[in-house]
Design a protein around this motif. Structure first.
Motif, PDB file in Angstrom:
ATOM      1  N   ARG A  87      43.146  52.674  28.127  1.00 10.38           N
ATOM      2  CA  ARG A  87      42.262  53.017  29.770  1.00 10.38           C
ATOM      3  C   ARG A  87      41.903  53.715  29.714  1.00 10.38           C
ATOM      4  O   ARG A  87      40.668  54.042  30.102  1.00 10.38           O
ATOM      5  CB  ARG A  87      42.882  53.523  30.775  1.00 10.38           C
ATOM      6  N   CYS A  88      41.506  54.359  29.008  1.00  8.31           N
ATOM      7  CA  CYS A  88      40.804  55.324  27.864  1.00  8.31           C
ATOM      8  C   CYS A  88      39.689  55.307  27.324  1.00  8.31           C
ATOM      9  O   CYS A  88      38.611  55.668  26.997  1.00  8.31           O
ATOM     10  CB  CYS A  88      41.545  56.382  27.413  1.00  8.31           C
ATOM     11  N   GLY A  89      38.926  53.270  26.715  1.00 10.65           N
ATOM     12  CA  GLY A  89      38.553  53.321  26.254  1.00 10.65           C
ATOM     13  C   GLY A  89      38.107  52.660  24.959  1.00 10.65           C
ATOM     14  O   GLY A  89      38.093  51.952  24.329  1.00 10.65           O
ATOM     15  N   GLY A  90      39.397  53.245  24.051  1.00  6.91           N
ATOM     16  CA  GLY A  90      40.166  53.207  23.167  1.00  6.91           C
ATOM     17  C   GLY A  90      40.649  51.655  22.578  1.00  6.91           C
ATOM     18  O   GLY A  90      40.871  50.983  23.634  1.00  6.91           O
ATOM     19  N   GLU A  91      40.981  51.624  21.545  1.00  8.84           N
ATOM     20  CA  GLU A  91      41.578  50.025  21.219  1.00  8.84           C
ATOM     21  C   GLU A  91      43.014  50.643  20.422  1.00  8.84           C
ATOM     22  O   GLU A  91      43.195  51.654  19.799  1.00  8.84           O
ATOM     23  CB  GLU A  91      41.388  49.331  20.331  1.00  8.84           C
ATOM     24  N   ALA A  92      44.115  49.954  20.751  1.00 10.46           N
ATOM     25  CA  ALA A  92      45.510  50.697  20.185  1.00 10.46           C
ATOM     26  C   ALA A  92      46.110  49.429  19.586  1.00 10.46           C
ATOM     27  O   ALA A  92      45.552  48.683  19.450  1.00 10.46           O
ATOM     28  CB  ALA A  92      47.061  50.173  21.425  1.00 10.46           C
ATOM     29  N   SER A  93      46.188  50.137  18.418  1.00 10.75           N
ATOM     30  CA  SER A  93      46.957  49.098  17.608  1.00 10.75           C
ATOM     31  C   SER A  93      48.546  48.643  17.681  1.00 10.75           C
ATOM     32  O   SER A  93      49.338  49.808  17.954  1.00 10.75           O
ATOM     33  CB  SER A  93      46.746  50.069  16.362  1.00 10.75           C
ATOM     34  N   PRO A  94      48.869  47.696  17.090  1.00 13.35           N
ATOM     35  CA  PRO A  94      50.438  47.359  16.957  1.00 13.35           C
ATOM     36  C   PRO A  94      51.186  48.640  15.828  1.00 13.35           C
ATOM     37  O   PRO A  94      50.997  48.985  14.916  1.00 13.35           O
ATOM     38  CB  PRO A  94      50.512  46.386  17.074  1.00 13.35           C
ATOM     39  N   ALA A  95      52.530  49.190  16.389  1.00 10.40           N
ATOM     40  CA  ALA A  95      53.289  49.835  15.402  1.00 10.40           C
ATOM     41  C   ALA A  95      54.367  48.780  14.502  1.00 10.40           C
ATOM     42  O   ALA A  95      55.030  48.293  16.575  1.00 10.40           O
ATOM     43  CB  ALA A  95      54.627  50.579  15.939  1.00 10.40           C
ATOM     44  N   ILE A  96      54.300  48.294  13.710  1.00 15.36           N
ATOM     45  CA  ILE A  96      55.582  46.914  13.426  1.00 15.36           C
ATOM     46  C   ILE A  96      56.329  47.875  13.259  1.00 15.36           C
ATOM     47  O   ILE A  96      56.404  48.309  12.544  1.00 15.36           O
ATOM     48  CB  ILE A  96      54.970  45.823  11.768  1.00 15.36           C
ATOM     49  N   VAL A  97      57.145  47.144  13.021  1.00 13.49           N
ATOM     50  CA  VAL A  97      58.547  47.043  12.865  1.00 13.49           C
ATOM     51  C   VAL A  97      59.671  46.129  12.015  1.00 13.49           C
ATOM     52  O   VAL A  97      59.180  44.862  11.594  1.00 13.49           O
ATOM     53  CB  VAL A  97      60.253  47.298  13.551  1.00 13.49           C
ATOM     54  N   PRO A  98      59.836  46.610  10.229  1.00 10.17           N
ATOM     55  CA  PRO A  98      59.655  45.918   9.191  1.00 10.17           C
ATOM     56  C   PRO A  98      60.830  45.805   9.169  1.00 10.17           C
ATOM     57  O   PRO A  98      61.606  44.567   8.725  1.00 10.17           O
ATOM     58  CB  PRO A  98      59.501  46.792   8.312  1.00 10.17           C
ATOM     59  N   SER A  99      62.298  46.300   9.658  1.00 10.79           N
ATOM     60  CA  SER A  99      63.634  46.078   9.972  1.00 10.79           C
ATOM     61  C   SER A  99      64.286  46.779  10.896  1.00 10.79           C
ATOM     62  O   SER A  99      64.197  47.527  10.776  1.00 10.79           O
ATOM     63  CB  SER A  99      63.926  46.206   8.374  1.00 10.79           C
ATOM     64  N   ILE A 100      65.520  46.239  10.847  1.00 10.18           N
ATOM     65  CA  ILE A 100      66.561  47.186  11.170  1.00 10.18           C
ATOM     66  C   ILE A 100      67.703  47.425  10.936  1.00 10.18           C
ATOM     67  O   ILE A 100      68.297  46.482  10.758  1.00 10.18           O
ATOM     68  CB  ILE A 100      66.745  45.648  13.450  1.00 10.18           C
ATOM     69  N   ASP A 101      68.043  48.581  11.712  1.00  4.71           N
ATOM     70  CA  ASP A 101      69.131  49.390  10.866  1.00  4.71           C
ATOM     71  C   ASP A 101      70.213  49.096  12.258  1.00  4.71           C
ATOM     72  O   ASP A 101      69.987  49.140  13.464  1.00  4.71           O
ATOM     73  CB  ASP A 101      69.075  50.576  10.379  1.00  4.71           C
ATOM     74  N   SER A 102      71.420  49.502  11.905  1.00  4.28           N
ATOM     75  CA  SER A 102      72.624  49.590  12.845  1.00  4.28           C
ATOM     76  C   SER A 102      72.156  50.470  14.123  1.00  4.28           C
ATOM     77  O   SER A 102      73.227  50.507  14.853  1.00  4.28           O
ATOM     78  CB  SER A 102      74.311  50.082  12.204  1.00  4.28           C
ATOM     79  N   GLU A 103      71.957  52.027  14.074  1.00  7.58           N
ATOM     80  CA  GLU A 103      71.480  52.727  14.915  1.00  7.58           C
ATOM     81  C   GLU A 103      70.164  52.143  15.662  1.00  7.58           C
ATOM     82  O   GLU A 103      69.844  53.064  16.843  1.00  7.58           O
ATOM     83  CB  GLU A 103      70.939  54.405  14.400  1.00  7.58           C
ATOM     84  N   SER A 104      69.612  51.111  15.360  1.00  4.26           N
ATOM     85  CA  SER A 104      68.153  51.393  15.963  1.00  4.26           C
ATOM     86  C   SER A 104      68.726  50.752  17.459  1.00  4.26           C
ATOM     87  O   SER A 104      69.202  49.501  17.676  1.00  4.26           O
ATOM     88  CB  SER A 104      67.240  49.933  15.655  1.00  4.26           C
ATOM     89  N   PRO A 105      67.594  50.790  18.031  1.00  3.65           N
ATOM     90  CA  PRO A 105      67.723  50.932  19.656  1.00  3.65           C
ATOM     91  C   PRO A 105      67.911  48.096  19.915  1.00  3.65           C
ATOM     92  O   PRO A 105      68.005  48.537  21.169  1.00  3.65           O
ATOM     93  CB  PRO A 105      67.080  50.777  20.651  1.00  3.65           C
ATOM     94  N   LEU A 106      67.129  48.085  18.908  1.00  2.00           N
ATOM     95  CA  LEU A 106      67.040  46.872  18.951  1.00  2.00           C
ATOM     96  C   LEU A 106      67.755  46.060  18.146  1.00  2.00           C
ATOM     97  O   LEU A 106      68.358  44.848  18.420  1.00  2.00           O
ATOM     98  CB  LEU A 106      65.927  46.947  17.705  1.00  2.00           C
ATOM     99  N   ALA A 107      69.243  46.585  17.949  1.00  2.00           N
ATOM    100  CA  ALA A 107      70.779  46.567  16.309  1.00  2.00           C
ATOM    101  C   ALA A 107      70.962  45.372  17.565  1.00  2.00           C
ATOM    102  O   ALA A 107      71.533  44.872  17.139  1.00  2.00           O
ATOM    103  CB  ALA A 107      70.904  47.200  16.365  1.00  2.00           C
ATOM    104  N   ARG A 108      70.526  45.893  18.850  1.00  2.00           N
ATOM    105  CA  ARG A 108      71.896  45.169  19.766  1.00  2.00           C
ATOM    106  C   ARG A 108      71.705  44.015  20.929  1.00  2.00           C
ATOM    107  O   ARG A 108      72.076  43.660  22.283  1.00  2.00           O
ATOM    108  CB  ARG A 108      72.932  45.993  20.991  1.00  2.00           C
ATOM    109  N   LEU A 109      69.795  43.972  20.872  1.00  2.00           N
ATOM    110  CA  LEU A 109      69.170  43.025  21.083  1.00  2.00           C
ATOM    111  C   LEU A 109      69.701  41.372  20.938  1.00  2.00           C
ATOM    112  O   LEU A 109      69.885  41.358  19.617  1.00  2.00           O
ATOM    113  CB  LEU A 109      67.625  42.785  21.790  1.00  2.00           C
ATOM    114  N   PRO A 110      69.502  40.562  21.319  1.00  2.00           N
ATOM    115  CA  PRO A 110      69.845  39.021  20.927  1.00  2.00           C
ATOM    116  C   PRO A 110      68.573  38.745  19.708  1.00  2.00           C
ATOM    117  O   PRO A 110      67.421  38.782  20.002  1.00  2.00           O
ATOM    118  CB  PRO A 110      69.204  38.031  22.497  1.00  2.00           C
ATOM    119  N   LEU A 111      68.726  37.774  18.673  1.00  2.00           N
ATOM    120  CA  LEU A 111      67.528  37.885  17.777  1.00  2.00           C
ATOM    121  C   LEU A 111      66.688  36.671  18.351  1.00  2.00           C
ATOM    122  O   LEU A 111      65.188  36.856  17.861  1.00  2.00           O
ATOM    123  CB  LEU A 111      68.148  37.377  16.640  1.00  2.00           C
TER     124      LEU A 111
END
Length: 257
Positions: free
Chosen positions: A205-229
Motif C-alpha cells: 500500500r506504500c507503493g513498494g513491492e514486497a518480496s517473498p520469504a521462502i521457507v527451505p525447511s521445517i524443524d519440530s519447533e516451527s509453527p508450520l510443523a503441525r500443519l498438514p503437508l
C-alpha cells in the motif's frame, strides 16, 4: 512412467521422482505434426535435466515476477497438435514400455525423433551432463500409510527417529512464510506455496513491492510443523525428504487425497 506433460517444470519434477526411486521414464513431446520420445532408465545414463541449457532455466524463471511470485496473464504462443501425431508418439511410448516390461530393451538415454512434415524417423543418443542435479537417488525410502492431508512435518520428524533438535523436513517446493516490502519494511504473513500467490499480492500500500520469504525447511519447533503437508503444497504420492542428524530419510506419502 509414461510422461505426457506440456511444460518444463512438470517434467523436471517427474524426472526427479523417477531418478530418486529408480523408475524408468518414457517422456513424449509433440509440436504440430512432429514429436520426440525420450527413454531414461535410472540410475544409468542421461536424465531429462541433462538436456537443459541456460535458456531452459531462464524460461523456467520467466513465469515469475522480479519479486519471485507467479506472473498473471502472460501470453505465450500455443502450438496446436493433431490426433495423428498424438497417436504416433503415444504408440511409440507404449512400445518402449512394453520392451522394458519384457526385457527387450530399450537402451537408456535414447530419443526417437519423428518428423511428420519431412517424413523421417531416427534414434539418437542423449548425453549425460556432468554434475546434473537430476540424478539424485534414494537409499532409504519408507512408506508412511499417510496422505498429504494427514501427515505433518512434526509427525515425519518423529518417524525419522533422529534427535528432534537435529531433524527437519526439507521442502522441495517453495513455500512462502511472508511478504516483506523493501520500501517500508511491512511484513505480511501469507503461509502459502509460491505457486498460489499471484504477483499482484506483492504490491504494498506504500507503493513498494514486497518480496517473498521462502521457507527451505521445517524443524519440530516451527509453527508450520503441525500443519498438514497438503497445506504446504505437498501433493499426493510425493516423496518427503527428512534430514535426521545429518542423514537423509525419505517418506512416500499415500495417494488417497
Amino acid at each position: 512412467m509414461l510422461s505426457c506433460l506440456d511444460n518444463r517444470e512438470a517434467r523436471l519434477f517427474v524426472n526427479s521422482a523417477c531418478f530418486r526411486t529408480g523408475t524408468p521414464l518414457i517422456d513424449g513431446g509433440m509440436e504440430e505434426i512432429s514429436g520426440t520420445v525420450r527413454t531414461y532408465l535410472p540410475p544409468d545414463g542421461a536424465c531429462y535435466e541433462c538436456g537443459f541449457a541456460d535458456e531452459d532455466y531462464r524460461l523456467l524463471g520467466a513465469k515469475y515476477s522480479c519479486g519471485g511470485l507467479p506472473t498473471e496473464g502472460i501470453q505465450s504462443g500455443r502450438i496446436p497438435t493433431t490426433a495423428t501425431i498424438a497417436s504416433i508418439i503415444g504408440g511409440l511410448q507404449v512400445q518402449e514400455a512394453v520392451k522394458i516390461i519384457h526385457g527387450l530393451g530399450p537402451r537408456s538415454s535414447r530419443a526417437i525423433v519423428y518428423g511428420g512434415s519431412a517424413d523421417f524417423l531416427y534414434a539418437t543418443e542423449l548425453c549425460v551432463r556432468e554434475g546434473c542435479l537430476g540424478h539424485e537417488t534414494i537409499e532409504d525410502l519408507r512408506e508412511t500409510g499417510l496422505s498429504a492431508s494427514e501427515a505433518t512435518a512434526a509427525g515425519l520428524i518423529a518417524l525419522a527417529g533422529g534427535p528432534r533438535e537435529k531433524t527437519s523436513v526439507i521442502l522441495d517446493r517453495d513455500f512462502v512464510e511472508s511478504l516483506e516490502c523493501g520500501l517500508c519494511g511491512e511484513v505480511r504473513m501469507v503461509r502459502k506455496p509460491r505457486k498460489r500467490i499471484p504477483a499482484s499480492e506483492s504490491a504494498c500500500r506504500c507503493g513498494g513491492e514486497a518480496s517473498p520469504a521462502i521457507v527451505p525447511s521445517i524443524d519440530s519447533e516451527s509453527p508450520l510443523a503441525r500443519l498438514p503437508l497438503s497445506e504446504l503444497g505437498v501433493p499426493p504420492r510425493d516423496i518427503v525428504h527428512v534430514l535426521a542428524d545429518g542423514k537423509s530419510v525419505h517418506f512416500l506419502l499415500d495417494g488417497s487425497d
